[in-house]
Motif scaffolding. Structure first.
Motif, PDB file in Angstrom:
ATOM      1  N   ALA A   5      48.557  45.821  27.707  1.00  0.00           N
ATOM      2  CA  ALA A   5      47.404  45.801  28.603  1.00  0.00           C
ATOM      3  C   ALA A   5      47.903  45.938  30.033  1.00  0.00           C
ATOM      4  N   ALA A   6      47.012  46.395  30.901  1.00  0.00           N
ATOM      5  CA  ALA A   6      47.351  46.524  32.320  1.00  0.00           C
ATOM      6  C   ALA A   6      46.195  46.012  33.157  1.00  0.00           C
ATOM      7  N   ASP A   7      46.545  45.437  34.298  1.00  0.00           N
ATOM      8  CA  ASP A   7      45.560  44.975  35.266  1.00  0.00           C
ATOM      9  C   ASP A   7      46.212  45.071  36.635  1.00  0.00           C
ATOM     10  N   GLY A   8      45.696  45.929  37.463  1.00  0.00           N
ATOM     11  CA  GLY A   8      46.289  46.131  38.779  1.00  0.00           C
ATOM     12  C   GLY A   8      47.702  46.661  38.636  1.00  0.00           C
ATOM     13  N   ALA A  49      34.935  38.367  45.948  1.00  0.00           N
ATOM     14  CA  ALA A  49      34.786  39.456  44.976  1.00  0.00           C
ATOM     15  C   ALA A  49      36.141  40.088  44.648  1.00  0.00           C
ATOM     16  N   GLN A  50      36.288  40.501  43.391  1.00  0.00           N
ATOM     17  CA  GLN A  50      37.506  41.227  42.999  1.00  0.00           C
ATOM     18  C   GLN A  50      37.415  42.648  43.524  1.00  0.00           C
ATOM     19  N   SER A  51      38.569  43.210  43.852  1.00  0.00           N
ATOM     20  CA  SER A  51      38.561  44.593  44.285  1.00  0.00           C
ATOM     21  C   SER A  51      38.295  45.485  43.069  1.00  0.00           C
ATOM     22  N   GLU A  52      37.801  46.668  43.327  1.00  0.00           N
ATOM     23  CA  GLU A  52      37.491  47.611  42.255  1.00  0.00           C
ATOM     24  C   GLU A  52      38.770  48.044  41.560  1.00  0.00           C
TER      25      GLU A  52
END
Length: 155
Positions: free
Chosen positions: A100-103, A24-27
């Motif tokens: 865009a941003a992710d983590g 699972a991906q972290s929140e």
């Protein structure tokens, strides 16, 4: 039971025994991601459009890691490199078309030009942010051609 069949059963049992959380991906922390995106876009605009090479770099880590092979590692060498570049290219500008941003990563899709007559380059910049500092950078750069095989723009 054959050896191959036994291995298959053992492998399946092992996979089923693994915790589900490992897949699972972290929140996501959208608030931090948005703060990172704002930090990078503000830096980028001040540095590459206003050519503010000192004040804007307060957000760069001293040991800044650069993956563009033409630009050196480290905050001071990065600043020195671009201070010289902007002196020779005072009309250089970089319009952020989307971001865009992710983590801890921030992506910018940019149209960079060096004067009004320059078609420019399409750039994807990727920055890694750690504790409010830009610590690492990658980029992919493509010249905007005069002719295209389709009617789509690069932006």
């Amino acid at each position: 039971m054959s050896v191959l069949n036994s291995l298959g059963v053992a492998t399946t049992a092992l996979l089923l025994a693994m915790p589900v959380a490992s897949f699972a991906q972290s929140e996501r922390d959208v608030k931090t991601e948005e703060a990172n995106r704002a930090l990078v876009t503000e830096f980028y605009d001040q540095f590459f459009n206003e050519h503010e090479t000192e004040q804007s770099t307060r957000v760069l880590a001293q040991d800044y890691i650069q993956h563009n092979p033409g630009v050196p590692d480290g905050k001071a060498p990065f600043v020195d490199y671009f201070a010289g570049y902007f002196k020779e290219n005072p009309d250089y500008q970089s319009e952020i078309v989307r971001s865009a941003a992710d983590g801890d990563l921030v992506w910018l899709h940019v149209h960079s030009t060096n004067g009004d007559e320059d078609r420019g380059e399409a750039v994807v910049d990727i920055f890694r942010v750690e504790e409010g500092k830009i610590v690492e950078h990658w980029d992919v750069i493509q010249t905007v051609p005069e002719d295209s095989a389709n009617d789509n723009t690069m932006f």
